[in-house]
Every structure is written in structure tokens, then in C-alpha cells.
Design an enzyme around this catalytic site. Structure first.
Site, PDB file in Angstrom:
ATOM      1  N   ASP A 101      -5.197  -7.336   5.335  1.00 56.67           N
ATOM      2  CA  ASP A 101      -6.468  -6.974   4.693  1.00 56.67           C
ATOM      3  C   ASP A 101      -7.217  -8.244   4.298  1.00 56.67           C
ATOM      4  OD1 ASP A 101      -8.415  -5.357   3.414  1.00 56.67           O
ATOM      5  OD2 ASP A 101      -7.423  -5.682   1.485  1.00 56.67           O
ATOM      6  N   ASP A 136     -10.863 -10.088   6.135  1.00 55.04           N
ATOM      7  CA  ASP A 136     -12.151 -10.399   5.492  1.00 55.04           C
ATOM      8  C   ASP A 136     -12.413 -11.906   5.552  1.00 55.04           C
ATOM      9  OD1 ASP A 136     -12.479  -7.692   4.775  1.00 55.04           O
ATOM     10  OD2 ASP A 136     -13.312  -8.208   2.816  1.00 55.04           O
ATOM     11  N   ASP A 167       0.401 -18.367   3.256  1.00 51.27           N
ATOM     12  CA  ASP A 167      -0.519 -19.252   2.526  1.00 51.27           C
ATOM     13  C   ASP A 167      -1.011 -20.403   3.405  1.00 51.27           C
ATOM     14  OD1 ASP A 167       2.135 -20.069   2.414  1.00 51.27           O
ATOM     15  OD2 ASP A 167       2.106 -20.674   0.307  1.00 51.27           O
ATOM     16  N   TYR A 210       0.828  -1.210   0.000  1.00 52.88           N
ATOM     17  CA  TYR A 210       0.000   0.000   0.000  1.00 52.88           C
ATOM     18  C   TYR A 210       0.862   1.260   0.000  1.00 52.88           C
ATOM     19  CZ  TYR A 210      -4.254  -2.682   1.062  1.00 52.88           C
ATOM     20  OH  TYR A 210      -5.329  -3.541   1.017  1.00 52.88           O
ATOM     21  N   LYS A 248       5.712 -13.867   4.112  1.00 53.99           N
ATOM     22  CA  LYS A 248       5.960 -14.700   2.925  1.00 53.99           C
ATOM     23  C   LYS A 248       7.437 -14.550   2.550  1.00 53.99           C
ATOM     24  CE  LYS A 248       4.501 -17.196  -0.646  1.00 53.99           C
ATOM     25  NZ  LYS A 248       3.956 -18.549  -0.580  1.00 53.99           N
TER      26      LYS A 248
HETATM   27  C1  IPM Z   1     -10.081  -2.138   4.439  1.00 55.45           C
HETATM   28  C2  IPM Z   1     -10.339  -1.800   2.979  1.00 55.45           C
HETATM   29  C3  IPM Z   1      -9.287  -0.820   2.484  1.00 55.45           C
HETATM   30  C4  IPM Z   1      -7.927  -1.508   2.584  1.00 55.45           C
HETATM   31  C5  IPM Z   1      -9.469  -0.244   1.082  1.00 55.45           C
HETATM   32  C6  IPM Z   1     -10.848   0.254   0.824  1.00 55.45           C
HETATM   33  C7  IPM Z   1      -8.479   0.863   0.850  1.00 55.45           C
HETATM   34  O1  IPM Z   1     -10.361  -2.953   2.209  1.00 55.45           O
HETATM   35  O2  IPM Z   1     -10.099  -1.226   5.282  1.00 55.45           O
HETATM   36  O3  IPM Z   1      -9.878  -3.319   4.742  1.00 55.45           O
HETATM   37  O4  IPM Z   1      -7.546  -2.236   1.673  1.00 55.45           O
HETATM   38  O5  IPM Z   1      -7.276  -1.314   3.594  1.00 55.45           O
HETATM   39 MN    MN Z   2     -10.354  -4.760   3.392  1.00 53.90          MN
END
Ligand code: IPM
Ligand code: MN
Ligand code: NAD
Length: 332
Positions: free
Chosen positions: A224, A228, A200, A124, A169
Site C-alpha cells: 500500500d 502511493d 526500509d 489488514y 521486514k
Molecule cells: C488502497 C487504499 C486502501 C488500502 C484503503 C482505503 C482500505 O489505500 O487501495 O490502496 O489500504 O488498501
Molecule cells: Mn492505498
């Protein structure tokens, strides 16, 4: 407390008002500063966030944020990344634990871990070269950036099970060697029991036996994706809260995005936003109020009060109302 409130786009405009109703029920002394940011603002003004917005956010004690939609503009600079960098919020804290009455993919299981995601560098970095035939993104790992996130994770580990897992990694991506070495040293210095796993196989281990983990420290993109993914263990993306913490500033937001596929329908789950509010209250030192918010969320879920993503029939605002009402009765 002077609180910047950014609803943002999509379901941000639904889950943040529901969470603010919960905040209001606590009757705290809060000066609310609404700030408009995101795709909607970009459509109106050509800019999703301005320098003045950053100043406003910095002037507040902390920020409560919904989500923003990424506009279809190749030159667009992410609002969220801009804020994280400008306010130097290097630690992204994502607690993952089961909620009452909600089943994740493993059914009813017992886990409680926290992803500590480095929040300012890695893939990032924003250092990119975009061409027609080749595009490059520079992955930045610094000693200082790795040290401060590892120290944050060690401090958190010491307040929990004193166990740290470093996820990387480095077998392929050589920049991760620095992240691993620095993180190991931080754990040794802090006296935290630590080990490391390659991202992984770690992803497989985390989703099949999450109870084995306590505090996880990792680089930006891995954190990230893993967060999720962990939403599946809890029962959905509408349930995960997060905090972005720096030395001077803090920013609280659901892990999920603006969910354009359900935006405007009044069915977004506000629990992630409400639990982000709980993290905000804890950070601000309102520990009793944070505990009441958590108790109210648990009570609502135990009563089957939930949105359709969890199989319920309640709207976003109804869930917010019922949680707020529980709090009002509780503190009377
Ligand atoms: C998160 C989101 C953000 C990230 C994006 C929208 C920039 O996915 O906060 O997890 O990748 O950090
Ligand atoms: Mn995210
Ligand atoms: P998303 O998290 O918005 O949605 C993924 C899936 O989860 C969708 O099916 C959505 O309906 C569901 N979901 C998300 N939040 C929910 C909730 N509260 N209740 C019920 N279901 C929920 O991810 P996406 O679709 O990949 O991204 C949509 C937009 O959001 C993109 O423009 C992306 O860049 C942006 N985004 C913003 C943030 C942020 O501002 N913090 C975070 C992630 C993505």
C-alpha cells in the site's frame, strides 16, 4: 460483459463517469450494473455496504470502482477490505511506468515495474483489539496466503524480465520470515531469478533507482505504502491504476482515494481510472480495445490534454471527452 460500476464517493463520482465515456466509445457489449457503496450510502442508510451488494458484485463478471471515503466511525468496517475479502481477491496489481509528457520526481526516466501486493492478510487481517490504553492489530501471514501471491508474482515475472524482488521486514517482524521463505521457494520452483530486500532500504532504492526493478512482491501494508510512494515517480496519484484479482473475481480501481480536498471541483485526473479500465479490458481478453485506450491516453497527454495536477487546464470530463473522441475516430 456484465460490469458492476461503483462510483463511490468524492472524486470517484467524477473519474468513473469520465472513464465510462471512454468505455462507451469502444462500443463493446457491456451490461452496466450501477452499485451504490460507501460513505454517501452510510450517511443515508447507516450501512456502507450490504450483503445484497456483495451478491450483486459477485454476480457480475468484474467490478469497476472509483473510491470510497472512510466515515468517522470507529466501528466502521472498510468497504474495500470487505469486498477484497468476500471476493477473495488476493492479488493487488499496481503497474508503475512513466507516461508521455509527464515528469515525475526524477524527471524523464525509464522504469517499468509492477507491485504485486498481497491483498487479504498481513496487517489488514481485521483482527483487532481496541482499548483505551492499548490497541492491538494482529498481523497474519499464512503459508497458503504467501504461496498464492508469490506464485502470482512469479507467473507475472516470467511474462516480463523473469526477475522477482521479495520485499519484507523479516529482520524485525518475525512473521515475515514465513513470507520470505515461501516466496523464495515459489521463485525457485518457477525458475524465476529472485532476491530480497528489507522494506526500509528498498523504499529508498525504489525512489532513487526505479529502473533496477521489474516485479516486486510484498505484504499488504508495505505494498500500500510503496505504491502511493511510486506515484511520485510517475507524476502524481491521479495516474496509477490497479487490479484486484482472485480465482473467481476481479475488481479494477485507481490506486488513489476519494480526494475530498478536490472533490466536486471537476479537476480530478481521470487517467488512473481510465488506465484501470484498460487493465479491466486486458483481463477480460479485449486486448485490442485495451491497446486503443492506452494509445488514446498517450495521445491526449502528448497533446498536453491534462488536469491541473499535471499543470493542465482541462477538467476531468474534458479529458474523458477528448480520450473518448480519439477512440471514436480511431475505430471508425
Ligand atoms: C488502497 C487504499 C486502501 C488500502 C484503503 C482505503 C482500505 O489505500 O487501495 O490502496 O489500504 O488498501
Ligand atoms: Mn492505498
Ligand atoms: P487520496 O488518494 O484520496 O488523496 C491524496 C492526495 O492526492 C490528495 O491531495 C488528492 O487531492 C490527490 N489526488 C488523489 N486522486 C487524485 C486525482 N485523481 N487527481 C488529482 N489529484 C488526486 O488519499 P487520502 O486523502 O489519504 O484519502 C482520502 C479518503 O479516501 C480517505 O477517506 C481514505 O480512507 C480514502 N481512500 C479510499 C481508497 C479507495 O477507495 N480505493 C483509496 C485510498 C484512500
Amino acid at each position: 460483459m456484465k460490469l458492476a460500476i461503483v462510483e463511490g464517493d468524492g472524486v470517484g463520482k467524477e473519474v468513473i463517469p469520465a472513464a465510462i465515456e471512454v468505455l462507451d466509445a469502444l462500443c463493446l457489449d457491456v451490461e452496466k450494473v450501477p452499485v451504490e457503496l460507501g460513505y454517501g450510502k452510510w450517511e443515508k442508510t447507516g450501512s456502507a455496504i450490504t450483503d445484497e451488494d456483495i451478491v450483486t458484485l459477485k454476480e457480475c463478471d468484474c467490478v469497476f470502482f472509483g473510491a470510497v471515503t472512510t466515515p468517522p466511525d470507529p466501528n466502521y468496517k472498510s468497504v474495500l477490505l470487505t469486498i477484497r475479502k468476500e471476493l477473495d481477491m488476493y492479488a493487488n496489481i499496481r503497474p508503475i511506468r512513466p507516461l508521455p509528457g509527464v515528469h515525475g520526481i526524477l524527471g524523464r526516466s525509464n522504469f517499468n515495474f509492477v507491485i504485486v501486493r498481497e491483498n487479504t492478510e498481513g496487517l489488514y487481517s481485521g483482527i483487532e483489539e481496541i482499548g483505551e490504553n492499548a490497541s492491538y492489530t494482529k498481523r497474519v501471514i499464512t503459508k497458503e496466503g504467501s504461496r498464492r501471491i508469490a506464485e502470482y508474482a512469479c507467473k507475472l515475472a516470467k511474462s516480463r524480465q523473469n526477475e522477482l524482488i521479495i520485499v519484507h521486514k523479516s529482520n524485525v517482524i518475525k512473521s515475515d520470515r514465513l513470507f520470505l521463505d515461501v516466496s523464495r521457494q515459489a521463485a525457485i520452483d518457477a525458475g524465476v531469478v529472485h532476491r530480497d530486500e528489507l522494506v526500509d532500504s528498498f523504499a529508498y532504492n525504489l525512489i532513487t533507482s526505479p529502473w533496477k526493478y521489474d516485479v516486486i512482491v510484498t505484504t499488504n501494508l508495505f505494498g500500500d505504502i510503496l505504491s502511493d510512494m511510486s506515484g511520485a515517480l510517475v507524476g502524481g496519484l491521479g495516474l496509477l491504476p490497479s487490479a484486484n484479482i482472485g480465482t473467481k473475481h476481479a475488481f479494477f480501481e485507481p490506486v488513489h482515494g476519494s480526494a475530498p480536498d478536490i472533490a466536486g471541483e471537476g479537476i480530478a485526473n481521470p487517467i488512473a481510472a481510465i488506465l484501470s479500465l484498460k487493465m479491466l479490458l486486458e483481463w477480460h481478453g479485449n486486448l485490442a480495445e485495451a491497446a486503443i485506450v492506452e494509445e488514446a491516453v498517450d495521445a491526449a497527454l502528448n497533446m498536453g490534454v491534462c488536469t491541473p495536477d499535471l499543470g493542465g487546464k482541462y477538467t476531468t470530463s474534458e479529458v474523458g471527452d477528448i480520450i473518448a473522441q480519439y477512440i471514436k475516430t480511431r475505430i471508425e
